[in-house]
Scaffold this active site. Structure first.
Site, PDB file in Angstrom:
ATOM      1  CB  SER A   1      -3.012  -2.127  -6.692  1.00 52.31           C
ATOM      2  OG  SER A   1      -2.652  -3.476  -6.571  1.00 52.31           O
TER       3      SER A   1
ATOM      4  CG  ASP B   1       2.150  -3.953  -1.091  1.00 44.39           C
ATOM      5  OD1 ASP B   1       1.416  -4.953  -1.105  1.00 44.39           O
ATOM      6  OD2 ASP B   1       1.900  -2.917  -1.716  1.00 44.39           O
TER       7      ASP B   1
ATOM      8  CG  HIS C   1      -1.605  -3.633  -1.505  1.00 39.07           C
ATOM      9  ND1 HIS C   1      -0.696  -3.431  -2.516  1.00 39.07           N
ATOM     10  CD2 HIS C   1      -2.819  -3.653  -2.100  1.00 39.07           C
ATOM     11  CE1 HIS C   1      -1.325  -3.346  -3.670  1.00 39.07           C
ATOM     12  NE2 HIS C   1      -2.618  -3.468  -3.446  1.00 39.07           N
TER      13      HIS C   1
END
Length: 715
Positions: free
Chosen positions: A567, A652, A687
């Site tokens: 991330s 995501d 995610h």
């Protein structure tokens, strides 16, 4: 940015480049042609700066544009290429998966938590991916009541996540949120625990955070914008009513703020919080007055953050008002504005006050000093003490403590050699009881491993903590492979903790290290502020300096040094390979936030407006040019890059799939080396990857197989 490399290190890197070619020959990678993404130029013109983006079209699956089919075709082509290139590691991946899975105690049970007359816990069964949420009334010897069987609910679904379990005050109803797409858009359901049936209530597009009022028939929840996924409204639902007509009790107008709703531990209040990076605001009502108008506790003020801890006769406030590292204040119940706040614990330059948990007779104060968590027990009668942990690097944090009247404080403890442990601490006597320690099936002897806390010196002289772990037989001669991990954003502290999965690397000779770089909050609030906005470059150079330090101390060498982050930590990976590509043999970038400028310019993308206080708003010229100076996608050059594995998820909602896809396409067109460049897109997930407790291990097995193969380790 100018990069100055010491002569000794430069020589070692030159040798490393020669050795890398030899290293690659240890494993025969298939001779397969990589996908080439189509070039469809699109210009971005802002602040007098013109940039051509050849791969902007990849956004079209997200935006339902004309190139949607082309986008999916490219992602599938990259997946096929990855499968072909990694096909020789299939046996290794399978072995790693089985190895990691074998360490997990399949039939397991959490430590029960007591609340309002019931013991609550979850348990897992052998061979099952999910868990069962259960309770027993009054005694652990009572009959078990299975509230939710997630294994059953998840049948036939590629992804299933349940969260926000909330029991009504009369113990008869369970409200919870479900996401079966992996976009963090939860539908709230209500289950009648007496009949076992779901009610007709189904509330879509929420944060999955139901909060009960005291009347057992009113729920408050956070509603999301269906496009941007921003949390923008708090709504009130009465059981039996049409959810589409639920009234709005609060709407956030500032798109840079996150909002949420919660009930105090005592059950007396319901709070609505609105918070950005630099300011916050709270509203409240009494839980037994669900139709009352929410009252502002303290109006939002620029650069003032606060959270509220309600006691029986007053409110405590954790705030950074005139206190960078936060302090503790108090005020009367009927005078909550900050001019009525009085100091309880003063600001300290060397201690970050993180949070306070309330009990009827005690407070537990979570602090951070020298990068380590501290738990301070304060008896409301006046005495206090700290819990002693006795290791050089560790993680300690409050566990689940829902019972307000308890004298027992539950906390979680772990270190890089200590499996996750749950303790119950008697706040009166100071005695502690180990309730459970993570069972590493197959055996684990912590005495075979060493953990250390080191400090690297950054380019500006700042000392950067590093936590690391390795097998005792490690030879510090530069020959060991080392995986360096970090995050470094949002003030999120990345503490040292145990990972059973990491044993698969440690037992094969790897060192695992965490760089506690600026942008986190390990060393206090200033640590965070020195790694954000116009100081973001510190995050990247800190990580590079940690890598150089570990080489200079002979824990590894450039030909054996690897990096990993996800991330915002994936942005870190993109930045370091642009700044110092020859320092790393391989890099794993998971769901990486790498197209910073374009994303922050597009307010239709989820989370963009929430992040202006973190990265800046590129509509401001200074922020734009600074952001552009480090954004990984913007700074790709025609040069050699290290071996790279990139992962993403089609659904995501945090970092959209097109960022890593565009980044890989541009790297392929620009890089001058023959090193690996692999992209994996999970077509069913988002995610966090797979939702099952074993499925995600397949992704870790792929990551580890990538690293081990680069080291010539096939078993």
């Amino acid at each position: 940015m100018k990069r100055i490399i010491p002569v000794v290190l430069l020589l070692s890197l030159t040798v490393a480049c020669k050795n890398k070619d030899t290293q690659m020959k240890k494993y025969k990678w298939p001779d397969v042609k990589a996908p080439v993404a189509d070039v469809i130029p699109k210009q971005r013109i802002i602040h007098g700066d013109t940039v051509t983006d050849n791969y902007y079209w990849m956004i079209d699956y997200f935006s339902k544009g004309p190139e949607s089919t082309r986008t999916i075709g490219y992602l599938k082509a990259e997946n096929t290429y990855l499968d072909q290139m990694m096909s020789g590691t299939n046996t290794l991946q399978s072995a790693l998966f089985k190895e990691m899975k074998s360490r997990v105690k399949e039939k397991d049970e959490s430590v029960p938590v007591f609340k309002n007359g019931y013991f609550y816990y979850s348990r897992t069964e052998e061979g099952k991916e999910y868990s069962k949420y259960c309770r027993k009334k009054g005694s652990l010897e009572a009959k078990e009541e299975v509230l939710l069987d997630i294994d059953e609910l998840a049948k036939g679904q590629a992804y299933y996540s349940a969260r926000g379990y909330s029991i009504s005050p009369d113990n008869k109803l369970l409200a919870y949120g479900v996401d079966n797409v992996s976009r963090r858009q939860y539908t709230i359901f209500v289950k009648n625990l007496e009949t076992g049936e779901l009610t007709a209530d189904a509330i879509p597009n929420t944060e999955g955070d139901p909060v009960w009022a005291a009347d057992n028939r009113t729920l408050f929840y956070t509603a999301k914008n269906p496009v941007t996924l921003l949390s923008e409204k708090i709504r009130k639902h009465r059981l039996g009513n049409d959810a589409s007509e639920d009234p709005v009790v609060y709407e956030e107008k500032d798109k840079s703020n996150y909002i949420g709703v919660e009930r105090s531990k005592s059950g007396k209040y319901i709070f609505i919080y609105s918070s950005a990076t630099l300011s916050s605001e709270a509203r409240m009502i009494h839980a037994d007055q669900p139709d009352a108008e929410f009252k502002i506790f303290q109006p939002r003020t620029k650069e003032v953050l606060y959270t509220i801890v309600p006691l029986a006769d007053k409110f405590l406030i954790v705030t950074n008002w005139k206190a960078k590292n936060f302090r503790l204040m108090e005020c009367p119940p009927d005078q909550t504005e900050k001019e009525h706040w009085k100091e309880v614990i003063a600001h300290r330059k060397d201690v970050l006050l993180e949070e306070v948990e309330e009990f009827k007779d005690f407070l537990v104060i979570s602090e951070r000093k020298n990068g380590l968590a501290q738990l301070r027990i304060h008896n409301l009668s006046g005495t206090e003490h700290y819990i002693d942990f006795g290791e050089p690097a560790y993680t300690a944090a409050a566990g689940s403590n829902p019972e307000y009247n308890s004298k027992t404080f539950r906390y979680i403890y772990t270190s890089m050699t200590t499996p996750v442990s749950v303790y119950d601490y008697d706040m009166e006597s100071g005695s502690k009881t180990l309730m459970k320690q993570q069972d590493v099936v197959g055996g684990y002897n912590r005495e075979e491993y060493t953990t250390e806390r080191l400090y690297a010196t950054a380019k500006d002289g700042t000392r950067i903590p590093i936590s690391l772990v390795y097998k005792n037989e490690l030879k510090k001669d530069g020959s060991a492979p080392l995986l360096l991990y970090a995050y470094g954003s949002y003030g999120h502290s990345m503490d040292a903790s145990f990972s059973g999965n990491n044993l698969s690397l440690l037992n094969r000779g790897f060192v695992f290290a965490i760089a506690h770089i600026r942008g986190g909050q390990e060393m206090g609030r200033q640590w965070y502020e020195d790694g954000k906005l116009m100081k973001k470059m510190n995050t990247f150079t800190d990580f590079i300096d940690c890598g150089k330090f570990l080489i200079s101390e002979k824990y590894t060498s450039a030909e054996h040094l690897y990096a990993q982050g996800g991330s915002a930590g994936g942005m870190l990976m993109g930045a370091i390979i642009n700044l110092q590509p020859d320092l790393w043999h391989g890099v794993i970038a998971q769901v990486p936030f790498v197209d910073v400028v374009n994303t922050m310019l597009d307010e239709s993308i989820p989370l963009t407006t929430n992040e202006f206080d973190e990265w800046g708003n590129p509509k401001n010229a200074d922020a734009y040019h600074y952001m552009k100076s480090y954004s990984p996608y913007e700074n790709i050059e025609k040069k050699a890059y290290p071996n790279l594995l990139v992962t993403t998820g089609l659904h995501d909602s945090q970092v959209q799939y097109f960022e890593p896809a565009k980044w890989v396409a541009k790297l392929r067109a620009s890089k001058t080396d023959q090193n690996l460049l692999l992209l994996k897109t999970d077509m069913d997930f988002g995610h966090g990857g797979a939702s099952g407790r074993f499925d995600y291990l397949k992704d870790i097995a792929l990551n580890y197989a990538f690293l081990l193969s680069l080291e010539g380790i096939s078993k």
